[in-house]
Design an enzyme around this catalytic site. Sequence first.
Site, mmCIF file in Angstrom:
data_model
loop_
_atom_site.group_PDB
_atom_site.id
_atom_site.type_symbol
_atom_site.label_atom_id
_atom_site.label_comp_id
_atom_site.label_asym_id
_atom_site.label_seq_id
_atom_site.Cartn_x
_atom_site.Cartn_y
_atom_site.Cartn_z
ATOM 1 C CG ASP A 92 15.479 -10.816 -17.247
ATOM 2 O OD1 ASP A 92 14.510 -11.583 -17.210
ATOM 3 O OD2 ASP A 92 16.317 -10.726 -16.338
ATOM 4 C CG ASP A 266 22.315 -12.641 -18.744
ATOM 5 O OD1 ASP A 266 22.250 -11.649 -17.990
ATOM 6 O OD2 ASP A 266 21.699 -13.708 -18.519
ATOM 7 C CB CYS A 304 43.706 -8.871 -25.221
ATOM 8 S SG CYS A 304 42.139 -7.983 -25.338
ATOM 9 C CB CYS A 306 40.463 -4.904 -26.340
ATOM 10 S SG CYS A 306 41.410 -4.632 -24.817
ATOM 11 C CB CYS A 309 45.427 -5.235 -24.810
ATOM 12 S SG CYS A 309 44.720 -5.987 -23.326
ATOM 13 C CG HIS A 335 40.808 -6.292 -21.115
ATOM 14 N ND1 HIS A 335 41.768 -6.867 -21.924
ATOM 15 C CD2 HIS A 335 40.722 -7.097 -20.003
ATOM 16 C CE1 HIS A 335 42.243 -7.949 -21.342
ATOM 17 N NE2 HIS A 335 41.635 -8.116 -20.177
#
Length: 383
Positions: A92, A266, A304, A306, A309, A335
């Site tokens: 940015d 984003d 999930c 991740c 999880c 997560h």
Amino acid sequence: MSAFHWRCSATCGHARAGMLKTAHGDVPTPTFMPVGTAGTVKAMTMDSVRSTGAGIVLGNTYHLMLRPGADRVAALGGLHKMMDWPGPILTDSGGFQVMSLGALRKLDQDGVTFQSHIDGSKHRLTPEISTQIQHKLDATITMAFDECPALPATPENLRKSMELSMRWAARSREAFVQRDGYGQFGIVQGGTERDLREYSVRALADIGFEGYAIGGLAVGEGQALMFETLDYTAPLLPPDRARYLMGVGTPDDLLGAVERGVDMFDCVMPTRAGRTARAYTERGTLNLRNARHANDTRPLSPDCDCLACARHSRAYLHHLFRADEILGPMLLTWHNLAYYQRLMRTIRAAIIADDLPETARALRAGWASEDWTPDEMPYPDLS
């Protein structure tokens, strides 16, 4: 090395699936970029960011120029090496952050003089300086320096701001160093005024950029007005270039914007939510501080994989936040970013299969429903 470009591979309505080709790797779109403002995605190692499936991350000129400084980043091998992310990085320009400083900044036709929020030291950003800093950072995608006015604003103030941003866009383009596999995006401004957005698109297209961002939204105007603005802005943009909606947003925001032709996003939302005990799932948002999770041995989501999880229960995550343990924000950030990437993959697959309307209905129905019942999601052994 091939030139930086975006290529469309499938469409479904206005939605587009494509591939962004860069010097630092290829990125399937639609894509969500985790925010690594100061050279790090908060509470995450870059290995954990990679594990979520993220293909591109975001850095910020304003924050990195103040600390550790663009010259120091360059001396350390550039942002890719410093933060252990060899993939694409979009930076940015710093315009939004500078404009958010209020009384700490002074705007003129040439640029902005501002005081650091860290120590009060005085600094200067112009289109040329911002572009040069992003070059030192070795940004794969450089953003043009612009002014992002707060909404609501009068049409006259929006016009003056947009015209200033277009002059700054031309100067940013002049300062940009062309390199194979690198690109620069212009930023469409104009608030929610259709004629101003149309003028801005024409001005940026005349200058010519490798991609185009839609700025000045998700700043308080509400989702309905944001979508209305996208409805007439996105179709005006060059069809062979990537389209990036800045600072957006919730899962429903992302889905709605993809349906209107946006490719890149984003937002700090998934990482900030993770640090404040909120988990995004297929069944809406869960607050892990709530007492109802204290004895719940289920994972956050059955879909999930991740670390939060796959290895931990809701009860454990609840305990971590109640005990103010740093592992709680780390696991929940992981997560949330994994969920956002899985959502983008689901949407992309639906576009390619020409089935986005049905997929979108199913996603929205899930977000509006209640948490999984024990019958829908048994309590597995997480030991």
